[in-house]
Write a protein that holds these residues in place. Sequence first.
Motif, mmCIF file in Angstrom:
data_model
loop_
_atom_site.group_PDB
_atom_site.id
_atom_site.type_symbol
_atom_site.label_atom_id
_atom_site.label_comp_id
_atom_site.label_asym_id
_atom_site.label_seq_id
_atom_site.Cartn_x
_atom_site.Cartn_y
_atom_site.Cartn_z
ATOM 1 N N TYR A 9 1.139 -0.819 -0.085
ATOM 2 C CA TYR A 9 0.008 -0.449 0.049
ATOM 3 C C TYR A 9 0.545 1.574 0.046
ATOM 4 N N HIS A 10 1.653 1.603 1.404
ATOM 5 C CA HIS A 10 2.339 2.304 1.157
ATOM 6 C C HIS A 10 3.518 2.617 -0.567
ATOM 7 N N ALA A 11 3.533 2.091 -0.602
ATOM 8 C CA ALA A 11 4.890 1.603 -2.173
ATOM 9 C C ALA A 11 3.638 2.334 -3.247
ATOM 10 N N LEU A 12 2.656 1.830 -3.609
ATOM 11 C CA LEU A 12 1.222 2.575 -4.364
ATOM 12 C C LEU A 12 1.552 4.023 -3.753
ATOM 13 N N ASP A 13 1.475 4.278 -2.504
ATOM 14 C CA ASP A 13 0.906 5.512 -2.218
ATOM 15 C C ASP A 13 1.390 6.330 -2.537
ATOM 16 N N SER A 14 2.878 6.399 -2.894
ATOM 17 C CA SER A 14 4.197 7.258 -2.760
ATOM 18 C C SER A 14 3.672 7.369 -4.603
ATOM 19 N N LEU A 15 3.411 6.340 -5.756
ATOM 20 C CA LEU A 15 3.194 6.876 -6.348
ATOM 21 C C LEU A 15 2.816 7.914 -7.323
ATOM 22 N N ASN A 16 1.488 7.801 -6.596
ATOM 23 C CA ASN A 16 1.088 9.773 -6.164
ATOM 24 C C ASN A 16 -0.393 8.819 -7.722
ATOM 25 N N ARG A 17 -0.653 8.154 -8.415
ATOM 26 C CA ARG A 17 -1.774 7.656 -8.605
ATOM 27 C C ARG A 17 -2.853 6.598 -7.868
ATOM 28 N N ASP A 111 1.339 -23.162 3.957
ATOM 29 C CA ASP A 111 1.254 -23.556 3.481
ATOM 30 C C ASP A 111 2.295 -24.678 2.624
ATOM 31 N N ALA A 112 3.669 -24.152 3.155
ATOM 32 C CA ALA A 112 4.350 -24.940 2.841
ATOM 33 C C ALA A 112 4.664 -26.186 3.775
ATOM 34 N N GLU A 113 3.709 -26.170 4.676
ATOM 35 C CA GLU A 113 3.778 -28.500 5.047
ATOM 36 C C GLU A 113 2.942 -28.639 4.823
ATOM 37 N N ASP A 114 1.933 -27.530 4.123
ATOM 38 C CA ASP A 114 1.018 -28.854 4.048
ATOM 39 C C ASP A 114 1.656 -28.945 1.692
ATOM 40 N N ASP A 115 2.179 -28.144 1.684
ATOM 41 C CA ASP A 115 2.984 -28.539 0.142
ATOM 42 C C ASP A 115 1.465 -28.175 -0.768
ATOM 43 N N LEU A 116 0.774 -26.725 -0.709
ATOM 44 C CA LEU A 116 0.539 -26.070 -1.459
ATOM 45 C C LEU A 116 0.941 -25.569 -2.587
ATOM 46 N N PHE A 117 2.245 -25.773 -2.389
ATOM 47 C CA PHE A 117 2.912 -24.937 -3.746
ATOM 48 C C PHE A 117 3.966 -25.034 -3.518
ATOM 49 N N ASP A 118 4.620 -25.479 -4.782
ATOM 50 C CA ASP A 118 6.441 -25.701 -5.426
ATOM 51 C C ASP A 118 7.598 -24.076 -5.616
ATOM 52 N N VAL A 119 5.764 -22.871 -5.952
ATOM 53 C CA VAL A 119 6.755 -21.635 -5.784
ATOM 54 C C VAL A 119 6.199 -20.393 -4.752
ATOM 55 N N ALA A 120 6.803 -20.119 -4.156
ATOM 56 C CA ALA A 120 6.227 -18.990 -2.756
ATOM 57 C C ALA A 120 7.007 -17.227 -3.821
ATOM 58 N N TYR A 121 6.185 -16.918 -4.138
ATOM 59 C CA TYR A 121 5.802 -15.095 -4.172
ATOM 60 C C TYR A 121 5.717 -14.913 -2.907
ATOM 61 N N LEU A 122 6.419 -13.593 -2.308
ATOM 62 C CA LEU A 122 6.947 -13.425 -1.055
ATOM 63 C C LEU A 122 6.763 -11.349 -1.720
ATOM 64 N N MET A 123 5.994 -11.000 -1.865
ATOM 65 C CA MET A 123 5.435 -9.437 -2.091
ATOM 66 C C MET A 123 6.033 -8.867 -0.721
ATOM 67 N N THR A 124 7.341 -8.072 -0.692
ATOM 68 C CA THR A 124 7.573 -7.384 0.718
ATOM 69 C C THR A 124 8.901 -6.587 0.439
ATOM 70 N N THR A 125 9.051 -5.788 0.786
ATOM 71 C CA THR A 125 10.644 -5.287 1.477
ATOM 72 C C THR A 125 11.158 -4.999 2.503
ATOM 73 N N ASP A 126 10.175 -5.839 3.371
ATOM 74 C CA ASP A 126 10.787 -5.970 5.228
ATOM 75 C C ASP A 126 11.356 -6.861 5.042
ATOM 76 N N PRO A 150 7.696 -4.385 -4.480
ATOM 77 C CA PRO A 150 6.635 -3.577 -5.027
ATOM 78 C C PRO A 150 6.651 -2.273 -5.653
ATOM 79 N N PRO A 151 6.623 -1.750 -6.751
ATOM 80 C CA PRO A 151 6.956 -0.637 -7.937
ATOM 81 C C PRO A 151 7.540 0.181 -7.495
ATOM 82 N N GLU A 152 8.969 0.625 -7.772
ATOM 83 C CA GLU A 152 9.507 2.106 -7.413
ATOM 84 C C GLU A 152 10.656 1.595 -6.002
ATOM 85 N N ARG A 153 11.080 0.036 -5.774
ATOM 86 C CA ARG A 153 10.788 -0.284 -3.996
ATOM 87 C C ARG A 153 12.020 -1.306 -4.501
#
Length: 215
Positions: A9-17, A111-126, A150-153
């Motif tokens: 959210y904060h990344a999107l907010d900084s775009l002023n769009r 979700d990893a324990e339950d084997d729900l994915f092979d590839v995880a995409y983690l969106m954060t810069t924290d 996120p965009p421009e981060r």
Amino acid sequence: LYVDGFNLYHALDSLNRPHLKWLDLAALARELTPKSQRVSRVVWCSAYRPQMRAKLRRHQTYHDALEARGVVCRMGHFVVMSDGCNACGHTWTVSMEKQGDVNLALSLVADAEDDLFDVAYLMTTDGDHAAPARYLKQRFPKKTLVVVAPPERRHNRFLLEWADWKTTVDLDQLERALLPAAMNGPDGEAIVRPSAYDPPPEIRRGPLRLVHSAS
């Protein structure tokens, strides 16, 4: 796709769009992943801030829209605390978001324990999420972790230590992954885009045509 809601959210907010905040995370997941992969789940972790009523209403509407798109929404909460200056005696209140990071970490690991994915995409810069990233790669070394900025981060270097790959959301991907102006919720109720998230007129009108005058 596991999304740190406030980080995005904060990344999107900084775009002023503002219209880009009306983002379909399920569609964005398909933008981020190659055609050889199937998106099996999108998890968005955020928290309501009841002290700001106009933003709260938009937040709730966005939550409902994401759920209508099949996104798993895991919500924390805010705690309001008093703080002050020992020197001058001035006091003020501080709002702190709780449970968001924990919800994201538990979602990824469970979700990893339950084997729900092979590839995880983690969106954060924290960098706090380096801990669950480390656990994921140590506990499940065959699973692939992609860190998404996120965009421009900039990517967080502690997260990159455990990532197999990295990518960044670009503006074109955001524009292609917006929610519609109106949709039906899970119970048939209408979900209407908040006016604060309406696209600018030039986008609503569509592409312009250049017309040459005979004169």
